[in-house]
Structure formats: structure tokens, C-alpha cells
Design a protein around this motif. Structure first.
Motif, PDB file in Angstrom:
ATOM      1  N   PHE A 194      16.801  -3.429   0.337  1.00 17.97           N
ATOM      2  CA  PHE A 194      16.310  -2.593  -0.768  1.00 17.97           C
ATOM      3  C   PHE A 194      15.650  -3.472  -1.894  1.00 17.97           C
ATOM      4  CE2 PHE A 194      16.395  -0.346  -4.748  1.00 17.97           C
ATOM      5  CZ  PHE A 194      15.962   0.859  -4.521  1.00 17.97           C
ATOM      6  N   TRP A 195      14.427  -3.084  -1.995  1.00 18.82           N
ATOM      7  CA  TRP A 195      13.657  -3.914  -3.051  1.00 18.82           C
ATOM      8  C   TRP A 195      12.747  -3.016  -3.500  1.00 18.82           C
ATOM      9  CZ3 TRP A 195       9.210  -7.527  -3.051  1.00 18.82           C
ATOM     10  CH2 TRP A 195       8.810  -8.026  -4.581  1.00 18.82           C
ATOM     11  N   GLY A 196      13.110  -2.122  -4.433  1.00 22.38           N
ATOM     12  CA  GLY A 196      12.041  -1.010  -4.764  1.00 22.38           C
ATOM     13  C   GLY A 196      12.231   0.402  -3.816  1.00 22.38           C
ATOM     14  N   ILE A 197      12.333  -0.047  -2.707  1.00 23.76           N
ATOM     15  CA  ILE A 197      12.006   1.029  -1.598  1.00 23.76           C
ATOM     16  C   ILE A 197      13.258   0.508  -0.611  1.00 23.76           C
ATOM     17  CG2 ILE A 197      10.120   2.086  -2.157  1.00 23.76           C
ATOM     18  CD1 ILE A 197       8.914   0.443   0.308  1.00 23.76           C
ATOM     19  N   ASP A 222       0.737  -1.338  -0.057  1.00 24.25           N
ATOM     20  CA  ASP A 222      -0.013  -0.041   0.066  1.00 24.25           C
ATOM     21  C   ASP A 222       0.919   1.232  -0.233  1.00 24.25           C
ATOM     22  OD1 ASP A 222      -2.539  -1.396  -0.408  1.00 24.25           O
ATOM     23  OD2 ASP A 222      -2.843  -1.151   1.846  1.00 24.25           O
ATOM     24  N   ASN A 223       2.142   1.087  -0.066  1.00 25.88           N
ATOM     25  CA  ASN A 223       3.016   2.177  -0.272  1.00 25.88           C
ATOM     26  C   ASN A 223       3.060   2.490  -1.749  1.00 25.88           C
ATOM     27  OD1 ASN A 223       5.743   3.050  -1.386  1.00 25.88           O
ATOM     28  ND2 ASN A 223       6.118   3.368   0.680  1.00 25.88           N
ATOM     29  N   THR A 224       2.500   3.717  -2.261  1.00 23.49           N
ATOM     30  CA  THR A 224       2.367   3.930  -3.469  1.00 23.49           C
ATOM     31  C   THR A 224       3.670   3.818  -4.345  1.00 23.49           C
ATOM     32  OG1 THR A 224       0.663   5.504  -2.865  1.00 23.49           O
ATOM     33  CG2 THR A 224       1.587   5.682  -5.093  1.00 23.49           C
ATOM     34  N   GLU A 225       4.853   4.032  -4.071  1.00 23.01           N
ATOM     35  CA  GLU A 225       5.950   3.772  -4.772  1.00 23.01           C
ATOM     36  C   GLU A 225       6.207   2.599  -5.192  1.00 23.01           C
ATOM     37  OE1 GLU A 225      10.647   4.973  -4.810  1.00 23.01           O
ATOM     38  OE2 GLU A 225       9.599   5.684  -3.027  1.00 23.01           O
ATOM     39  N   PHE A 226       6.267   1.671  -4.041  1.00 25.00           N
ATOM     40  CA  PHE A 226       6.257   0.281  -4.122  1.00 25.00           C
ATOM     41  C   PHE A 226       5.134  -0.412  -4.848  1.00 25.00           C
ATOM     42  CE2 PHE A 226       6.191  -4.230  -2.832  1.00 25.00           C
ATOM     43  CZ  PHE A 226       7.509  -4.565  -2.734  1.00 25.00           C
ATOM     44  N   PHE A 227       4.144  -0.028  -4.710  1.00 23.08           N
ATOM     45  CA  PHE A 227       3.246  -0.678  -5.319  1.00 23.08           C
ATOM     46  C   PHE A 227       2.917  -0.712  -6.743  1.00 23.08           C
ATOM     47  CE2 PHE A 227      -1.267  -0.488  -7.227  1.00 23.08           C
ATOM     48  CZ  PHE A 227      -1.917  -1.747  -7.014  1.00 23.08           C
ATOM     49  N   ASN A 228       3.378   0.611  -7.287  1.00 19.60           N
ATOM     50  CA  ASN A 228       3.397   1.014  -8.722  1.00 19.60           C
ATOM     51  C   ASN A 228       4.646   0.053  -9.365  1.00 19.60           C
ATOM     52  OD1 ASN A 228       1.300   2.708  -8.587  1.00 19.60           O
ATOM     53  ND2 ASN A 228       2.282   4.394  -8.342  1.00 19.60           N
ATOM     54  N   LYS A 277      -4.711  -1.966  -1.929  1.00 19.06           N
ATOM     55  CA  LYS A 277      -4.521  -1.748  -3.246  1.00 19.06           C
ATOM     56  C   LYS A 277      -4.465  -3.007  -4.116  1.00 19.06           C
ATOM     57  CE  LYS A 277      -1.663   2.436  -2.731  1.00 19.06           C
ATOM     58  NZ  LYS A 277      -2.629   3.219  -3.638  1.00 19.06           N
ATOM     59  N   MET A 278      -3.768  -3.900  -3.302  1.00 17.15           N
ATOM     60  CA  MET A 278      -3.646  -5.293  -4.263  1.00 17.15           C
ATOM     61  C   MET A 278      -5.007  -5.910  -4.258  1.00 17.15           C
ATOM     62  SD  MET A 278      -0.430  -6.311  -4.760  1.00 17.15           S
ATOM     63  CE  MET A 278       0.042  -7.989  -4.497  1.00 17.15           C
TER      64      MET A 278
END
Length: 243
Positions: free
Chosen positions: A179-182, A7-13, A76-77
């Protein structure tokens, strides 16, 4: 500690865009392997823990199951999951959801257990939910992937060629950050013996263990997957409740 990455927008996208390519470790390694481990699905009541977009739940229904209950921490998922009468989605952390004893013929989980801090409690609860002669089938990141506290990835030479994967602090189970995306993604390292012995201690009979490599299509589209022969990314386990 619960962490809702998705649900972190950056990670989700990032994750959504990656999965939509259909060129991922999940598509070419994990999902082909987990589908081979599933028992015959006809008329089963199934629980999918960490169901994400619902792709696995749809596969299970399409292959004969009567009903799937999907659980995920990410709103979000679940918002993107295909709505079907045979699938009921619950927005909840895995650690907080609860069900009746002997409610499911099969509990399945794809790459979610390494986010759960208390593996002993998790397996104890899942075992209660499984009917006698029912199954638990799950995948998790391989212990050798998560063992190193620095989570620094492959060791390479001066020309950026892969030499080997570092294994260190294997016997020190617990929290790892990477670190994995964020930054600051939290996972939990467990020894192979822990993964197996906790199942045995809860009365589950281990039927199969898989450390999968890529299918041939993956090697064509993602040549780097040949490195799974150097170090497996995932381990998958199929266990049966006999009582």
C-alpha cells in the motif's frame, strides 16, 4: 508486468501534492545523493528513464548538458513537465522504448528500476545505448526495504516506538505488493548481488555505490529521517561503460 500508477487519478494527486511540499525523502535523501554521483554534465547527451515531472531533466540541462531525452509511462506526469527545446519527452514504458547503439553519454534513472520486472534485459539494453566511456547512474529502493513479502513496515513497540525493520525472504527475488497511497502497488525485489552482478556481466565498471542518509535540512524538517541510520531507503549506483 507494467503498472502505470501515475495515471491513476487518486495516486497522481497524492503524489503531486506530496512532491509540491518539497518535504520528502526524494528532496532530502535521493536527489542530493544522485546529483553528487553525476559526472560533469557539460555538452552531454543524456537519457532520463522514468523522468516524471522532468525536474531531473531540467537540472541536467541547467548544469550544462546539451540535450536530455526523458521517458515516462505516465501521460499525466509528462503533461506537467516544463517544455524546453533541449528536452525531448517520450510517452512510453521503459520496457518498450528503444534507441540507437552508443547514443547517450549518460543514462540516469531516479527510483524507476524497482518497477521493472526484467532487470537483466533492462541493463542489457541500456548498456547498448551508452557510448564508450559513458555512464549509468541510477537509484532504486534498497533490497532490504523490498525483501519482506508482507511489506509491513517498521516493527514497533506498544508505545509506537520503532524497534527495527523486518528482513525476511531476502533470497526470494521477485514481485512485492504494498500500500502506497493506493492498494496493490507492484515493485520488484532484487538482492544486492543481483543489482551489482548484472552490471558487471554487461561490461559495466562499478565506480561508486551510495546508501544515502538525509541532508541536514531534512533532519530539521523531517526528524523521522534519522531512521535512515537504522535502515536505508535507497541504494544508488554509478557505473561506467569502458568499451
Amino acid at each position: 508486468m507494467q503498472q502505470n500508477l501515475y495515471d491513476n487519478t487518486e495516486f497522481f494527486n497524492m503524489y503531486k501534492n506530496l512532491r509540491e511540499t518539497r518535504i520528502t525523502y526524494i528532496d532530502f535523501i535521493e536527489q542530493p545523493a544522485i546529483r553528487k554521483l553525476l559526472p560533469p554534465l557539460q555538452n552531454l547527451q543524456v537519457l532520463d528513464l522514468g523522468c516524471g515531472f522532468g525536474e531531473q531533466a531540467n537540472y541536467i540541462i541547467d548544469n550544462g548538458a546539451t540535450h536530455v531525452t526523458g521517458v515516462d509511462i505516465s501521460e499525466k506526469m509528462l503533461g506537467m513537465a516544463r517544455k524546453r527545446s533541449e528536452i525531448h519527452y517520450l510517452h512510453s514504458p521503459i520496457e518498450e522504448v528503444d534507441f540507437n547503439n552508443h547514443q547517450f553519454d549518460l543514462v540516469v534513472s531516479s527510483l524507476a528500476f524497482h518497477y521493472i520486472e526484467d532487470y537483466h534485459l533492462l541493463i542489457s539494453r541500456i548498456t547498448q545505448w551508452i557510448k564508450p566511456n559513458g555512464y549509468l547512474v541510477f537509484s532504486t529502493e534498497h533490497p532490504i526495504v523490498l525483501s519482506n513479502k508482507n511489506q509491513e513496515g517498521w516493527i514497533k513497540d506498544y508505545n509506537n516506538n520503532i524497534l527495527h525493520w523486518p528482513i525476511d525472504h531476502y533470497g526470494e527475488e521477485g514481485l512485492r505488493t504494498q500500500f502506497w497511497g493506493i492498494d496493490g502497488v507492484i515493485k520488484y525485489h532484487r538482492k544486492l548481488s543481483t543489482l551489482l552482478n548484472v552490471l558487471i556481466q554487461n561490461g559495466l565498471v562499478i565506480e561508486e555505490i551510495v546508501e544515502p542518509e538525509s541532508i541536514s535540512e531534512g533532519l530539521e524538517k523531517m526528524p523521522k529521517l534519522i531512521n535512515e541510520r537504522k535502515r536505508p531507503s535507497f541504494i544508488l549506483i554509478k557505473a561506467k561503460r569502458v568499451m
